[in-house]
Design a protein around this motif. Structure first.
Motif, PDB file in Angstrom:
ATOM      1  N   SER A 182       0.852  -1.190   0.000  1.00 54.57           N
ATOM      2  CA  SER A 182       0.000   0.000   0.000  1.00 54.57           C
ATOM      3  C   SER A 182       0.883   1.233   0.000  1.00 54.57           C
ATOM      4  CB  SER A 182      -0.908   0.017   1.239  1.00 54.57           C
ATOM      5  OG  SER A 182      -0.144   0.227   2.416  1.00 54.57           O
ATOM      6  N   ARG A 183       0.324   2.368  -0.373  1.00 57.69           N
ATOM      7  CA  ARG A 183       1.089   3.614  -0.334  1.00 57.69           C
ATOM      8  C   ARG A 183       1.550   3.925   1.084  1.00 57.69           C
ATOM      9  NH1 ARG A 183      -2.531   3.973  -4.381  1.00 57.69           N
ATOM     10  NH2 ARG A 183      -1.862   4.894  -6.366  1.00 57.69           N
ATOM     11  N   ASP A 199       0.823  10.437  -0.177  1.00 60.37           N
ATOM     12  CA  ASP A 199       0.560   9.511  -1.275  1.00 60.37           C
ATOM     13  C   ASP A 199       1.040  10.058  -2.609  1.00 60.37           C
ATOM     14  OD1 ASP A 199      -0.627   8.025   0.662  1.00 60.37           O
ATOM     15  OD2 ASP A 199      -2.649   8.086  -0.167  1.00 60.37           O
ATOM     16  N   ASP A 203       3.511   8.340  -5.507  1.00 61.14           N
ATOM     17  CA  ASP A 203       3.125   8.177  -6.915  1.00 61.14           C
ATOM     18  C   ASP A 203       4.164   8.799  -7.845  1.00 61.14           C
ATOM     19  OD1 ASP A 203       0.837   6.856  -6.157  1.00 61.14           O
ATOM     20  OD2 ASP A 203      -0.451   8.615  -6.289  1.00 61.14           O
ATOM     21  N   THR A 207       6.316   6.811 -10.614  1.00 62.92           N
ATOM     22  CA  THR A 207       6.303   7.277 -12.009  1.00 62.92           C
ATOM     23  C   THR A 207       7.718   7.478 -12.525  1.00 62.92           C
ATOM     24  OG1 THR A 207       4.144   8.361 -11.758  1.00 62.92           O
ATOM     25  CG2 THR A 207       5.559   9.132 -13.550  1.00 62.92           C
ATOM     26  N   LYS A 218       3.895   3.425 -19.843  1.00 62.58           N
ATOM     27  CA  LYS A 218       2.435   3.368 -19.789  1.00 62.58           C
ATOM     28  C   LYS A 218       1.924   1.935 -19.688  1.00 62.58           C
ATOM     29  CE  LYS A 218       1.702   7.720 -22.272  1.00 62.58           C
ATOM     30  NZ  LYS A 218       1.061   8.377 -23.437  1.00 62.58           N
ATOM     31  N   LYS A 224       3.830  -2.840 -11.162  1.00 60.89           N
ATOM     32  CA  LYS A 224       2.419  -2.876 -11.516  1.00 60.89           C
ATOM     33  C   LYS A 224       1.584  -2.106 -10.500  1.00 60.89           C
ATOM     34  CE  LYS A 224       2.658  -6.030 -14.935  1.00 60.89           C
ATOM     35  NZ  LYS A 224       2.138  -5.840 -16.298  1.00 60.89           N
ATOM     36  N   THR A 225       0.565  -1.425 -10.993  1.00 60.98           N
ATOM     37  CA  THR A 225      -0.404  -0.781 -10.116  1.00 60.98           C
ATOM     38  C   THR A 225      -1.482  -1.788  -9.732  1.00 60.98           C
ATOM     39  OG1 THR A 225      -0.062   1.388 -11.135  1.00 60.98           O
ATOM     40  CG2 THR A 225      -2.108   1.068  -9.903  1.00 60.98           C
ATOM     41  N   VAL A 226      -1.757  -1.868  -8.450  1.00 64.56           N
ATOM     42  CA  VAL A 226      -2.878  -2.675  -7.962  1.00 64.56           C
ATOM     43  C   VAL A 226      -3.947  -1.686  -7.551  1.00 64.56           C
ATOM     44  CG1 VAL A 226      -3.649  -4.391  -6.295  1.00 64.56           C
ATOM     45  CG2 VAL A 226      -1.302  -4.473  -7.171  1.00 64.56           C
ATOM     46  N   TRP A 227      -4.937  -1.486  -8.396  1.00 64.08           N
ATOM     47  CA  TRP A 227      -5.906  -0.407  -8.231  1.00 64.08           C
ATOM     48  C   TRP A 227      -6.615  -0.493  -6.885  1.00 64.08           C
ATOM     49  CZ3 TRP A 227      -5.004   3.380 -11.298  1.00 64.08           C
ATOM     50  CH2 TRP A 227      -4.471   3.123 -12.581  1.00 64.08           C
ATOM     51  N   GLY A 228      -6.674   0.634  -6.211  1.00 60.46           N
ATOM     52  CA  GLY A 228      -7.326   0.712  -4.922  1.00 60.46           C
ATOM     53  C   GLY A 228      -6.473   0.267  -3.753  1.00 60.46           C
ATOM     54  N   TYR A 231       1.028  -0.831  -5.090  1.00 61.18           N
ATOM     55  CA  TYR A 231       1.911  -1.290  -6.163  1.00 61.18           C
ATOM     56  C   TYR A 231       2.558  -2.622  -5.797  1.00 61.18           C
ATOM     57  CZ  TYR A 231       1.679   3.643  -7.543  1.00 61.18           C
ATOM     58  OH  TYR A 231       1.254   4.898  -7.910  1.00 61.18           O
TER      59      TYR A 231
END
Length: 235
Positions: A182-183, A199, A203, A207, A218, A224-228, A231
C-alpha cells in the motif's frame, strides 16, 4: 565519522548547526552558496546533505532537484517556508525529508539518523551459483538487480541512477517480489512514520522509476499498479 555538508547562508543558524552536529560526533563542512555546495559535493564527499532552499545565488525547490541530479546521498531540506505545497515540491524534487525553521536540533539528529540508518541497512542481494568446486556469489548481469555499493539499479548490465527515495522503494520491491504494498507501507518504509511525505509523493517516485526502468512506462512490466491498494514488483 559521518560527513555532513551544510548549505546554509544564515550565519547564526549555520553556526548552530555546525556546533551541535560537531558535538554529536559528525564531521561537518558548511558553505553559504549553491555554487560552493556543488564544489563541496565533489571535494568533501559528504554522507548526507542539509540544504537551505533560500541561498544568495539560487532559491526554490528546483534547487533541490539540481542537487539530486548531482548526488544520491540523503538530502534533508531546511526552510523558512512552512507551506504544504513547498514541502510536496521539495520531496517530489528528490528531498528525503523536510524541516521547517525553527526546528529542534534533537529532532534534526533523529531524522538524520533515520535516513542514514536506512542507507546503511541495505543487505547484499545476490544469486548463488553452485558447482562441484566452489560456491560463487555474484550479481545477476541480465534483467534487473541492485548494485549495493553504488546504490543504483542495474538493468541489463546498465547502471540506472536514482534518488535516495527511488532506490529505497525499489530495494523494498526487489526484496519482496509479487507482494502488494500500500502507499502507506511505502511511506513508512521510505521515510519513517515521523517524516513528511504523502501519497502523491509516492506516486511521483513510482512514475519516475517507471520512466527509468520500463520500455513503455504506460504499460509497465516491472512495477504494476494494484488499483485501490498500491503497487507490486514483478521480477
Amino acid at each position: 565519522m559521518t560527513r555532513v555538508l551544510v548549505i546554509e547562508d544564515d550565519p547564526i543558524i549555520g553556526e548552530m548547526l555546525t556546533l551541535y552536529l560537531t558535538e554529536e560526533q559528525f564531521d561537518v563542512q558548511r558553505v553559504e552558496s549553491a555554487r560552493e555546495g556543488k564544489f563541496a559535493l565533489d571535494s568533501y564527499q559528504p554522507d548526507i546533505l542539509l540544504l537551505d532552499l533560500m541561498l544568495p545565488d539560487a532559491s526554490g525547490t528546483e534547487l533541490c532537484a539540481e542537487f539530486r541530479q548531482l548526488t544520491a546521498i540523503p538530502i534533508i531540506v531546511i526552510s523558512m517556508k512552512p507551506s504544504v505545497t513547498v514541502r510536496i515540491q521539495a520531496i517530489s524534487s528528490g528531498a528525503d525529508d523536510f524541516l521547517v525553521k525553527p526546528f529542534s536540533m534533537q529532532e534534526l539528529k533523529v531524522r538524520m539518523d533515520a535516513v542514514l540508518r536506512r542507507t546503511s541497512s541495505a543487505k547484499p542481494l545476490a544469486v548463488v551459483y553452485k558447482n562441484e568446486d566452489s560456491t560463487i556469489a555474484t550479481e545477476v548481469q541480465q534483467g534487473l538487480t541492485l548494485d549495493l555499493e553504488r546504490r543504483t539499479i542495474v538493468l541489463d548490465g546498465e547502471h540506472i541512477e536514482t534518488t535516495f527515495s527511488e532506490y529505497e522503494i525499489m530495494r523494498l520491491f526487489y526484496q519482496h517480489p509479487n507482494r502488494v504494498f500500500s502507499r502507506e507501507e511505502l511511506i513508512n518504509a521510505v521515510r519513517g512514520i515521523d517524516s513528511f511525505i504523502n501519497d502523491r509523493a509516492i506516486d511521483v517516485h513510482v512514475t519516475n522509476l517507471r520512466r527509468k526502468l520500463e520500455k513503455n512506462p504506460k504499460e509497465p512490466q516491472f512495477i504494476k499498479t494494484v488499483w485501490g491498494v498500491g503497487y507490486k514488483f514483478i521480477r
